[in-house]
Scaffold this motif. Structure first.
Motif, PDB file in Angstrom:
ATOM      1  N   LEU A 181      79.270   4.967  50.603  1.00  0.00           N
ATOM      2  CA  LEU A 181      78.149   5.817  51.273  1.00  0.00           C
ATOM      3  C   LEU A 181      78.232   5.345  52.671  1.00  0.00           C
ATOM      4  CD1 LEU A 181      75.679   5.810  48.291  1.00  0.00           C
ATOM      5  CD2 LEU A 181      76.858   7.701  49.085  1.00  0.00           C
ATOM      6  N   LEU A 182      78.250   4.098  53.055  1.00  0.00           N
ATOM      7  CA  LEU A 182      77.758   3.640  54.234  1.00  0.00           C
ATOM      8  C   LEU A 182      78.930   4.296  55.295  1.00  0.00           C
ATOM      9  CD1 LEU A 182      75.960   1.947  55.983  1.00  0.00           C
ATOM     10  CD2 LEU A 182      77.530  -0.003  55.644  1.00  0.00           C
ATOM     11  N   PRO A 183      80.153   4.039  55.014  1.00  0.00           N
ATOM     12  CA  PRO A 183      81.121   4.268  56.142  1.00  0.00           C
ATOM     13  C   PRO A 183      81.058   5.711  56.372  1.00  0.00           C
ATOM     14  CG  PRO A 183      82.485   2.893  54.338  1.00  0.00           C
ATOM     15  CD  PRO A 183      80.849   3.130  54.084  1.00  0.00           C
ATOM     16  N   LEU A 184      81.305   6.489  55.089  1.00  0.00           N
ATOM     17  CA  LEU A 184      81.033   8.019  55.483  1.00  0.00           C
ATOM     18  C   LEU A 184      79.671   8.633  56.144  1.00  0.00           C
ATOM     19  CD1 LEU A 184      82.758  10.311  54.400  1.00  0.00           C
ATOM     20  CD2 LEU A 184      81.440  10.395  52.368  1.00  0.00           C
ATOM     21  N   SER A 185      78.597   7.835  55.843  1.00  0.00           N
ATOM     22  CA  SER A 185      77.262   8.290  56.579  1.00  0.00           C
ATOM     23  C   SER A 185      77.276   7.941  57.876  1.00  0.00           C
ATOM     24  CB  SER A 185      76.176   7.783  56.085  1.00  0.00           C
ATOM     25  OG  SER A 185      76.190   8.176  54.461  1.00  0.00           O
ATOM     26  N   PRO A 222      64.461   9.980  64.088  1.00  0.00           N
ATOM     27  CA  PRO A 222      65.849   9.373  63.870  1.00  0.00           C
ATOM     28  C   PRO A 222      66.650  10.124  62.677  1.00  0.00           C
ATOM     29  CG  PRO A 222      64.002   8.235  62.570  1.00  0.00           C
ATOM     30  CD  PRO A 222      63.173   9.131  63.351  1.00  0.00           C
ATOM     31  N   VAL A 223      66.895  11.578  63.147  1.00  0.00           N
ATOM     32  CA  VAL A 223      67.242  12.580  62.224  1.00  0.00           C
ATOM     33  C   VAL A 223      68.512  12.545  61.801  1.00  0.00           C
ATOM     34  CG1 VAL A 223      67.420  15.023  61.997  1.00  0.00           C
ATOM     35  CG2 VAL A 223      65.565  14.184  63.383  1.00  0.00           C
ATOM     36  N   ALA A 224      69.525  12.108  62.735  1.00  0.00           N
ATOM     37  CA  ALA A 224      71.056  12.063  62.699  1.00  0.00           C
ATOM     38  C   ALA A 224      71.442  11.119  61.535  1.00  0.00           C
ATOM     39  CB  ALA A 224      72.089  11.675  63.900  1.00  0.00           C
ATOM     40  N   GLY A 225      70.902   9.941  61.680  1.00  0.00           N
ATOM     41  CA  GLY A 225      71.226   9.197  60.324  1.00  0.00           C
ATOM     42  C   GLY A 225      70.810   9.297  59.151  1.00  0.00           C
ATOM     43  N   PHE A 226      69.507  10.111  59.023  1.00  0.00           N
ATOM     44  CA  PHE A 226      68.764  10.656  57.847  1.00  0.00           C
ATOM     45  C   PHE A 226      69.868  11.657  57.335  1.00  0.00           C
ATOM     46  CE2 PHE A 226      65.821  12.984  55.493  1.00  0.00           C
ATOM     47  CZ  PHE A 226      65.074  12.252  54.854  1.00  0.00           C
ATOM     48  N   VAL A 227      70.031  12.749  57.995  1.00  0.00           N
ATOM     49  CA  VAL A 227      71.000  13.974  57.527  1.00  0.00           C
ATOM     50  C   VAL A 227      72.156  13.536  56.821  1.00  0.00           C
ATOM     51  CG1 VAL A 227      72.001  16.204  58.236  1.00  0.00           C
ATOM     52  CG2 VAL A 227      69.703  15.303  59.199  1.00  0.00           C
ATOM     53  N   ALA A 228      72.915  12.425  57.545  1.00  0.00           N
ATOM     54  CA  ALA A 228      74.292  12.120  57.193  1.00  0.00           C
ATOM     55  C   ALA A 228      74.193  11.610  55.812  1.00  0.00           C
ATOM     56  CB  ALA A 228      74.786  11.077  58.014  1.00  0.00           C
ATOM     57  N   ILE A 229      73.326  10.857  55.421  1.00  0.00           N
ATOM     58  CA  ILE A 229      73.191  10.208  54.067  1.00  0.00           C
ATOM     59  C   ILE A 229      72.566  11.276  53.106  1.00  0.00           C
ATOM     60  CG2 ILE A 229      71.094   8.891  54.213  1.00  0.00           C
ATOM     61  CD1 ILE A 229      73.704   8.111  51.731  1.00  0.00           C
ATOM     62  N   LYS A 230      71.676  12.115  53.683  1.00  0.00           N
ATOM     63  CA  LYS A 230      71.091  13.277  52.972  1.00  0.00           C
ATOM     64  C   LYS A 230      72.138  14.045  52.203  1.00  0.00           C
ATOM     65  CE  LYS A 230      69.694  17.850  54.322  1.00  0.00           C
ATOM     66  NZ  LYS A 230      69.870  18.492  55.490  1.00  0.00           N
TER      67      LYS A 230
ATOM     68  N   LEU B  13      64.881  -5.601  48.830  1.00  0.00           N
ATOM     69  CA  LEU B  13      64.300  -6.029  49.894  1.00  0.00           C
ATOM     70  C   LEU B  13      65.757  -6.052  50.924  1.00  0.00           C
ATOM     71  CD1 LEU B  13      61.873  -9.030  49.404  1.00  0.00           C
ATOM     72  CD2 LEU B  13      61.399  -6.519  50.623  1.00  0.00           C
ATOM     73  N   VAL B  14      66.901  -6.534  50.272  1.00  0.00           N
ATOM     74  CA  VAL B  14      68.209  -6.596  51.301  1.00  0.00           C
ATOM     75  C   VAL B  14      68.601  -5.280  51.513  1.00  0.00           C
ATOM     76  CG1 VAL B  14      70.396  -7.417  51.127  1.00  0.00           C
ATOM     77  CG2 VAL B  14      68.693  -8.896  49.954  1.00  0.00           C
ATOM     78  N   CYS B  15      68.652  -4.418  50.630  1.00  0.00           N
ATOM     79  CA  CYS B  15      68.877  -2.877  50.888  1.00  0.00           C
ATOM     80  C   CYS B  15      67.937  -2.392  51.768  1.00  0.00           C
ATOM     81  CB  CYS B  15      68.785  -2.109  49.408  1.00  0.00           C
ATOM     82  SG  CYS B  15      70.093  -2.517  48.433  1.00  0.00           S
ATOM     83  N   LEU B  16      66.711  -2.595  51.811  1.00  0.00           N
ATOM     84  CA  LEU B  16      65.749  -2.054  52.809  1.00  0.00           C
ATOM     85  C   LEU B  16      66.076  -2.397  53.994  1.00  0.00           C
ATOM     86  CD1 LEU B  16      62.069  -2.030  51.232  1.00  0.00           C
ATOM     87  CD2 LEU B  16      63.200  -0.128  52.392  1.00  0.00           C
ATOM     88  N   ALA B  17      66.434  -3.748  54.319  1.00  0.00           N
ATOM     89  CA  ALA B  17      66.851  -4.185  55.477  1.00  0.00           C
ATOM     90  C   ALA B  17      67.985  -3.667  56.255  1.00  0.00           C
ATOM     91  CB  ALA B  17      66.851  -5.976  55.307  1.00  0.00           C
ATOM     92  N   PHE B  18      68.943  -3.586  55.337  1.00  0.00           N
ATOM     93  CA  PHE B  18      70.436  -3.216  55.459  1.00  0.00           C
ATOM     94  C   PHE B  18      70.344  -1.704  55.885  1.00  0.00           C
ATOM     95  CE2 PHE B  18      74.759  -2.295  55.474  1.00  0.00           C
ATOM     96  CZ  PHE B  18      75.414  -3.037  56.311  1.00  0.00           C
ATOM     97  N   PHE B  19      70.045  -0.825  54.785  1.00  0.00           N
ATOM     98  CA  PHE B  19      70.242   0.633  55.064  1.00  0.00           C
ATOM     99  C   PHE B  19      69.284   1.161  55.611  1.00  0.00           C
ATOM    100  CE2 PHE B  19      72.518  -0.610  51.022  1.00  0.00           C
ATOM    101  CZ  PHE B  19      73.857  -0.403  51.426  1.00  0.00           C
ATOM    102  N   SER B  20      67.950   0.822  55.560  1.00  0.00           N
ATOM    103  CA  SER B  20      66.889   1.296  56.559  1.00  0.00           C
ATOM    104  C   SER B  20      66.899   0.729  57.950  1.00  0.00           C
ATOM    105  CB  SER B  20      65.443   1.178  55.820  1.00  0.00           C
ATOM    106  OG  SER B  20      65.591   2.011  54.673  1.00  0.00           O
ATOM    107  N   GLY B  21      67.165  -0.521  57.959  1.00  0.00           N
ATOM    108  CA  GLY B  21      66.871  -1.233  59.179  1.00  0.00           C
ATOM    109  C   GLY B  21      68.276  -1.177  59.950  1.00  0.00           C
ATOM    110  N   ILE B  22      69.166  -1.744  59.502  1.00  0.00           N
ATOM    111  CA  ILE B  22      70.573  -2.128  60.578  1.00  0.00           C
ATOM    112  C   ILE B  22      71.339  -0.622  60.492  1.00  0.00           C
ATOM    113  CG2 ILE B  22      72.763  -3.182  60.488  1.00  0.00           C
ATOM    114  CD1 ILE B  22      71.325  -5.641  59.160  1.00  0.00           C
ATOM    115  N   TYR B  23      71.415  -0.033  59.404  1.00  0.00           N
ATOM    116  CA  TYR B  23      72.050   1.288  59.597  1.00  0.00           C
ATOM    117  C   TYR B  23      71.528   2.076  60.773  1.00  0.00           C
ATOM    118  CZ  TYR B  23      73.090   6.013  58.201  1.00  0.00           C
ATOM    119  OH  TYR B  23      73.612   7.409  58.136  1.00  0.00           O
TER     120      TYR B  23
END
Lengths: 567, 199
Positions: A181-185, A222-230, B13-23
């Motif tokens: 999910l992460l690289p794609l998003s 912060p729309v762009a990051g949201f829309v990608a994973i959505k 907590l780790v997922c929050l920090a990473f996917f909401s914060g760092i991403y």
């Protein structure tokens, strides 16, 4: 019409062509094979496991997988409830939006935990930057990861051996999030931002002077990051109320095609991943063929109906060369809106690039049927689980037809597995039909609470209620948005439907696969019904058709079909 | 169940920090080096800027009009009409729009009116109209501005955007850009109030 047809065919083939290698990649991720991305992801995942205190190497039985999944989902629900009911005073609320009422927060939290993203609020006024990012977008990542992890458990269980040990849930979950999910998003988010989707962290609504001297207020964030994973996680819950019809959520034709691609890529790739994982490519091709046939058969009528336009407007004498344009964006057009609507309902994504309520009745019927079947590609991970139930049913019926104990990949399918499969298969129509019947009864009996529900009279009003329960039970999240759904009845009833229709269809298939994995392998013979044959594919297709038709045709006849024949 | 709660909490907590914060921070960071800096496509002018992709209301006869909007072009509250195709109230609204349009554009035949100019968009913020919807308005705009119709039609032609790659999506006209170009043409010179900055 012709250029749309070429565009859609080209798009579909391109997506399939990319889904194939992506499926190989997904299979490698779950099999734990080496890849050139290991130097990045290995340390990252070790970091995740160490901080969380989990042993990602410990093998789990299917029961433990499910306990872990339900526990962490409960934690997410409570976190989301807390954020949504307190977002008004929590930080990062530049637009000064209020907290959600408990009923709405309950519905929203459930809806995002179960990967549905049915929305009874509108993002601009109903959520804050904090809740969008730290509750909703967070859940878009982890709920997608949950579905994919459950899919990976079933992959593991389908391998040719006798075992109780089916891998580690935390490892499947974390890897789904970080490696898929992460690289794609991330890549998609960059393209979206470059094409004009906002990605600002502060400031709130922008006040820009309008050309005619008035002030134009523009919601940002912060729309762009949201829309990608959505889009990539088959979530579908928009940053803005109008979802991907909004010119800041989907500004250009390029973003539209990218977002539509993201809807389909993981659900498609997951099927190929099964083939690579089990080293049974023919099985994957069989499943992919059935899903594609269903998808294209639903797309065709929707496309034709939308491109022809509304006969009632035709009678008014205007030009309908562009098709049915109510609720559609001009840059996208009727054809690509029909394509998106079938993609989003096939995959339980639920984002929209045109308002489904204003589609032609035939278009609406195809969207409904797509969600009633709910396994033509389906949601990330869980779409395959739904299809797995149909495979079990087909194995059983096929076994009866040739007069042998049904076997799937060398494992005997017996009464216990069949009971679970039937329970899961019947839950979906039960929730949709009972829920709609209850709502229709309330609306028809003139209950005061129901007086303001419907935005349209007659058969279309019925379709609005049918669509809402279908969308909830398919964990889809799109809607006939005319329905006034932010009230106790709809928040609670669809909230309960969401919980049941998410977790039973995950636990059921995982249980069946776990039970089958523990059995001895029966050697195949000439009389075995091979599950990777075209014959078996046709059988599965027929069973999907029969179940959907028997269960849902009467309801469809009262809604979109009746409306269609009123022209 | 109990032994799973603590790991679940910590992993959350780790997922929050990473996917909401760092991403989010990473996407924002990369957006800062993009041409639009993650602020959507904007057209700068003397008093600030316009959002190029957000449809805005134009009511004056001197401008091309956008598509009907179910939310009055409120860019802080997007939505469509959600009217079904057989809803009698909806059909009456469209009929009224057609009649009004014909009254405001004498000489235009009913069959020349494209559906997009009398139907509401999905977001209520559609920035585009079809070239046909611009052409049927050209006479009215030309008259209000005292310009030859051919000049206005040529401007529409120049602002007609082709489908992506030549075949994907619709041919369209961005109403804001077209109207700004109109103003520039009419007000060229020192009295320019609304025109674009050069470059």
């Amino acid at each position: 019409m012709q250029t749309e047809l070429y565009t859609i065919l080209f798009f579909f083939m391109l997506t399939v062509a990319l889904a194939y290698p992506f499926g190989r990649y997904i299979a490698r991720v779950y099999a734990g094979e080496r890849s050139w991305l290991d130097p990045v992801f290995d340390p990252l995942e070790r970091f995740f496991y160490r901080l969380s205190g989990v042993d990602a190497k410990r093998e789990m039985r299917w029961q433990e997988h499910m306990k872990v999944m339900l526990t962490i989902n409960a934690v997410w629900f409570l976190w989301a409830m807390f954020v949504l009911t307190n977002q008004g005073w929590l930080p990062w609320n530049p637009d000064g939006n209020p907290s959600m009422t408990p009923g709405l927060a309950f519905h929203t939290a459930i809806s995002f935990v179960v990967n549905c993203n049915l929305q009874h609020y509108s993002g601009e006024a109903g959520a804050t930057y904090f809740s969008q990012i730290f509750a909703l977008m967070f859940l878009q990542f982890v709920s997608a990861g949950t579905g994919m992890a459950a899919g990976a458990v079933v992959f593991n269980a389908m391998r040719q051996r006798t075992t109780l040990q089916l891998g580690n849930f935390y490892a499947y979950f974390v890897k789904s999030c970080t490696r898929i999910l992460l690289p794609l998003s991330f890549l998609a988010a960059i393209v979206l931002a470059a094409e004009g989707v906002p990605m600002n962290l502060g400031g709130g609504k922008d006040q820009a002077p309008g050309p005619e001297g008035d002030t134009v207020e523009v919601s940002r964030g912060p729309v762009a990051g949201f829309v990608a994973i959505k889009q990539a996680g088959t979530n579908g819950g928009g940053y803005y109320g109008a979802n991907s019809t909004h010119p800041l959520e989907n500004p250009t034709i390029l973003t539209n095609m990218l977002e539509n691609f993201l809807i389909l890529i993981i659900p498609m790739a997951f099927v190929f991943a099964l083939g690579f994982y089990l080293k049974k490519k023919r099985l994957a091709f069989m499943i992919f063929g059935v899903m594609s046939a269903g998808f294209l058969l639903l797309l065709a009528p929707a496309l034709i109906a939308e491109m022809r336009g509304n006969p009632h407007l035709g009678q008014m004498g205007i030009s309908q060369a562009a098709g049915n344009m109510e609720g559609k964006e001009l840059r996208l057009g009727a054809g690509l809106s029909a394509l998106w609507s079938i993609s989003t309902t096939a995959t339980s994504n639920g984002s929209v690039n045109a308002m489904h309520d204003s589609f032609m009745p035939l278009g609406g019927a195809m969207q409904l049927l797509d969600m009633m079947i709910n396994s033509l590609f389906g949601g990330v991970g869980v779409g395959f689980l739904n299809f797995y139930i149909f495979i079990i049913l087909a194995t059983f019926i096929g076994g009866l037809m040739v007069g042998r104990t049904p076997e799937l990949l060398g494992k005997k399918v017996e009464a216990r597995e069949m009971k679970i499969a039937m329970l899961v298969a019947l839950l979906h129509p039960f929730l949709i039909l009972v829920g709609t019947a209850l709502a229709a009864w309330m609306a028809a009996s003139g209950a005061p609470v129901a007086a303001t529900w419907l935005n349209n009279p007659g058969a279309h009003g019925f379709s609005e209620m049918l669509y809402e329960f279908t969308s909830a039970s398919a964990n889809n999240g799109s809607g006939f948005e005319g329905l006034a759904d932010n009230n106790p009845f709809w928040n609670i009833s669809t909230g309960l439907a969401l919980i049941l229709s998410r977790f039973l269809p995950i636990v059921g298939p995982v249980a069946i696969a776990g039970l089958l994995a523990a059995k001895q392998t029966v050697p195949g013979s000439a009389g075995t019904l091979r599950s990777d044959s075209a014959t078996f594919g046709a059988l599965v297709f027929c069973i999907i058709l029969i179940i959907a038709a028997l269960a849902f045709l009467p309801a469809l006849a009262l809604g979109p079909i009746a409306e269609h024949f009123s022209f | 169940m109990k032994e799973h709660i603590l790991p679940a909490l910590r992993l959350t907590l780790v997922c929050l920090a990473f996917f909401s914060g760092i991403y989010t921070a990473a996407v924002w960071g990369v957006a800062q080096i993009l041409p639009n800096k993650g602020r959507a496509e904007r057209l700068p002018h003397e008093n600030g800027y316009y959002y190029a992709n957000v449809g805005q209301a134009f009511r004056s006869d001197r401008y091309f009009w956008p598509r009907p909007s179910a939310v009055g072009y409120n860019a802080a509250g997007s939505a469509g009409s959600n009217k079904g195709p057989t809803n009698p109230d909806y059909l009456a609204v469209v009929q009224t729009r057609i009649d009004t349009f014909l009254a405001q554009h004498p000489g235009i035949r009913r069959a020349e009116i494209p559906a997009d100019i009398v139907t509401a968009s999905g977001s209520g913020l559609d920035p585009h109209i079809s070239p046909q919807a611009a052409n049927v308005q050209a006479g009215r705009v030309a008259q209000a501005r005292g310009m030859p119709v051919s000049d206005v039609a040529a401007l529409v032609q120049a602002h007609t955007e082709k489908p992506w790659l030549g075949f994907v999506g619709n041919t369209r006209v961005n109403v804001l850009r077209l109207n700004l170009a109109l103003d520039q043409l009419t007000n060229a010179g020192p009295s320019n109030q609304n025109g674009l900055k050069p470059g």
